[in-house]
Write an enzyme that holds these catalytic residues in place. Structure first.
Site, PDB file in Angstrom:
ATOM      1  N   GLY A  15       0.838  -1.196   0.000  1.00 55.67           N
ATOM      2  CA  GLY A  15       0.000   0.000   0.000  1.00 55.67           C
ATOM      3  C   GLY A  15       0.872   1.245   0.000  1.00 55.67           C
ATOM      4  O   GLY A  15       0.496   2.298   0.526  1.00 55.67           O
ATOM      5  N   ALA A  16       2.050   1.124  -0.614  1.00 54.05           N
ATOM      6  CA  ALA A  16       3.029   2.212  -0.535  1.00 54.05           C
ATOM      7  C   ALA A  16       2.615   3.461  -1.310  1.00 54.05           C
ATOM      8  O   ALA A  16       3.185   4.531  -1.086  1.00 54.05           O
ATOM      9  CB  ALA A  16       4.380   1.718  -1.037  1.00 54.05           C
ATOM     10  N   HIS A 249      -9.176   3.974  18.489  1.00 56.06           N
ATOM     11  CA  HIS A 249      -8.539   5.102  19.173  1.00 56.06           C
ATOM     12  C   HIS A 249      -9.304   5.526  20.431  1.00 56.06           C
ATOM     13  O   HIS A 249      -8.732   5.736  21.498  1.00 56.06           O
ATOM     14  CB  HIS A 249      -8.434   6.332  18.264  1.00 56.06           C
ATOM     15  CG  HIS A 249      -7.770   6.055  16.941  1.00 56.06           C
ATOM     16  ND1 HIS A 249      -6.790   5.117  16.778  1.00 56.06           N
ATOM     17  CD2 HIS A 249      -7.932   6.624  15.718  1.00 56.06           C
ATOM     18  CE1 HIS A 249      -6.385   5.104  15.516  1.00 56.06           C
ATOM     19  NE2 HIS A 249      -7.075   6.010  14.850  1.00 56.06           N
TER      20      HIS A 249
HETATM   21  C1  BG6 Z   1      -7.133   7.311  11.456  1.00 53.54           C
HETATM   22  C2  BG6 Z   1      -8.469   7.362  10.784  1.00 53.54           C
HETATM   23  O1  BG6 Z   1      -6.941   6.078  12.116  1.00 53.54           O
HETATM   24  O2  BG6 Z   1      -7.042   8.334  12.413  1.00 53.54           O
HETATM   25  C3  BG6 Z   1      -8.687   8.709  10.142  1.00 53.54           C
HETATM   26  O3  BG6 Z   1      -8.535   6.345   9.810  1.00 53.54           O
HETATM   27  C4  BG6 Z   1      -8.503   9.799  11.165  1.00 53.54           C
HETATM   28  O4  BG6 Z   1      -9.968   8.819   9.560  1.00 53.54           O
HETATM   29  C5  BG6 Z   1      -7.167   9.631  11.852  1.00 53.54           C
HETATM   30  O5  BG6 Z   1      -8.559  11.041  10.495  1.00 53.54           O
HETATM   31  C6  BG6 Z   1      -6.962  10.624  12.967  1.00 53.54           C
HETATM   32  O6  BG6 Z   1      -5.635  10.518  13.369  1.00 53.54           O
HETATM   33  P1  BG6 Z   1      -4.836  11.788  13.830  1.00 53.54           P
HETATM   34  O7  BG6 Z   1      -3.520  11.260  14.297  1.00 53.54           O
HETATM   35  O8  BG6 Z   1      -4.723  12.674  12.632  1.00 53.54           O
HETATM   36  O9  BG6 Z   1      -5.651  12.387  14.900  1.00 53.54           O
END
Ligand code: BG6
Length: 456
Positions: A15-16, A249
């Site tokens: 996926g580079a 997250h």
């Molecule tokens: C990613 C998501 O995991 O995290 C994205 O796929 C999101 O949609 C991003 O924008 C947010 O990460 P960061 O580090 O920019 O807050």
């Protein structure tokens, strides 16, 4: 650690030519390389279908790097490209030959790191092809296990699309690799301000007596993003806000705030403490989760014209344990909002104004809200913050991009900031419960650039 730096390293990126390499990985690799944090003989091998060739891939990398600053010729010289199809076993064999040729001309066997920067539907095929081409076995005939170069895989999130799929992928990974070779990424764990949550909680015992249902009224976790889906429509439309950032997250943000103190700071102890608290999370059945989509989303490239995918969600979860029973943890995330802000607010009982906020971004730090007596003859109170921000620290210890930490920790073999299978299983369970609960409510709509509180 020196041993890591001395052994040659081949990093293959599947996926580079995708968004992740362009926006994050190329920068992170170059930053580590230019600070001497990668082995001097590092080879970054892009693998993809586009007919780029080494020069084309270097040009692509240079144009990604230029967004944040100049590219280093020394770094670009370490990048090369193998054209191939993710579904073709023959192309993986060619990749294997390419890597062996590199080892042969360097005169030693390199450590191998395979980075899956592709959407989840490709994972199973890639794992099979890596194994089929003999790439799971380190090339070190005659070396003892401790001396043999290693092979590791770095897997992006979301890991699977639901719990059953994640378990299936894990079973397959388990047949091909030892758990110590598998690094499942949640780049939020690698953010400096996230790591500081544990440091703050466990290195400041004065807060410990307050860290429970007796003193905390609610916890609010938000990931608000100004950006819309941009060029990632085709990926995002099959995922949505909850699976994209909530399942991973935000639940990890919750885990760090809510978990018990681990028995130590080693990977096993920290990962099991996170898994244990996630295992106690259940959705609040009194509050129907909310989901919405921004106006114009269906016209984004790659998005279905009748898409029902949410770009915003709000859900409340609770933990049925002695520390947190009765305390709502509210999760809210959305794209195309009026501002970007990622934070965790811990609101204390009693007077308004008493809150502790872990600011994850944009201005990483901690704020403690308190009330003070306004100067004057009356007794009126006002709210203020005591705050700490990394940006105000004297230069010298920069806050690194999370992907630098992800790559560096994988290379040195530290799994603390990577997620374990028990965590993933719990994260999918909670996610599935939220999804089934919101079937009861229709998908709402909100204008681009809305304030989060106006999305109803
Ligand atoms: C990613 C998501 O995991 O995290 C994205 O796929 C999101 O949609 C991003 O924008 C947010 O990460 P960061 O580090 O920019 O807050």
């Amino acid at each position: 650690m020196l041993a890591v730096m001395d052994t040659p390293l081949s990093i293959v990126i599947f996926g580079a030519t995708g968004d992740l390499y362009e926006t994050k990985l190329a920068h992170a690799f170059q930053a580590l390389f230019s600070q001497g944090l990668l082995p001097s003989d590092v080879r970054i091998v892009g693998f993809g279908r586009r007919p780029l060739g080494d020069d084309g891939f270097r040009a692509f990398t240079a144009s990604a790097l230029i967004r944040k600053g100049p590219s280093s010729a020394g770094f670009l010289a370490r990048c090369s490209y193998v054209q191939g199809d993710l579904a073709s076993q023959d192309d993986f064999k060619r990749l294997g030959e390419y890597l062996s040729d590199g080892d042969a001309s360097a005169g030693s066997c390199s450590n191998k790191l395979f980075y899956l920067a592709v959407p989840p539907p490709f994972y199973a095929g890639i794992f099979k092809n890596i194994a089929g081409a003999g790439l799971t076995v380190p090339c070190a005939p005659g070396k003892s296990e401790g001396d043999a170069p290693w092979t590791r895989v770095l897997v992006e999130k979301p890991f699977g699309k639901n719990g059953a799929e994640a378990e299936r992928l894990d079973r397959m990974l388990g047949e091909l690799f030892d758990e110590s070779q598998v690094f499942r990424i949640d780049h939020y764990l690698a953010k400096e301000a996230m790591q500081n949550i544990l440091a703050f909680r466990f290195a400041n015992p004065m807060f410990s007596p307050l860290w429970n249902k007796n003193h905390i009224e609610r916890v609010r976790i938000v990931v608000h993003e100004e950006r819309s889906v941009g060029t990632r429509g085709a990926f995002y439309d099959g995922v949505g806000a909850l699976r994209d950032v909530g399942q991973n997250h935000m639940l990890q943000m919750l885990a760090l705030v809510a978990m018990e103190e681990p028995r130590g700071m080693g990977a096993d102890a920290v990962r099991s403490a996170r898994a244990a608290v996630l295992g106690e999370v259940g959705i609040d059945t009194d509050v129907i989760p909310f989901r919405a989509q921004y106006a114009g989303y269906r016209a984004e490239p790659g998005v279905a014209s009748d898409s029902e995918t949410e770009t915003f969600f709000r859900a409340t979860v609770r933990m049925d344990n002695d520390r947190w029973r009765g305390v709502p943890f509210e999760l809210e995330s959305g794209k195309a909002l009026n501002a970007s802000c990622v934070e965790i607010e811990v609101r204390f009982k009693g007077r308004p104004g008493n809150a502790l906020t872990f600011a994850i971004q944009p201005r990483e730090g901690i704020r403690l809200g308190f009330n003070f007596k306004r100067p004057g003859f009356d007794t009126a109170l006002e709210e203020r913050d005591l705050s700490f921000a990394y940006a105000d620290e004297p230069a010298g210890a920069p806050v690194r991009d999370a992907y630098e930490r992800v790559l560096y920790d994988c290379i040195r073999g530290d799994q603390s900031l990577f997620i374990s299978t028990p965590e993933i299983v719990e994260e999918w369970r909670i996610t599935a419960d939220i999804i089934s609960a919101w079937q009861a409510a229709p998908l709402a709509s909100y204008p681009l650039g809305s304030a989060p509180e106006s999305v109803q």
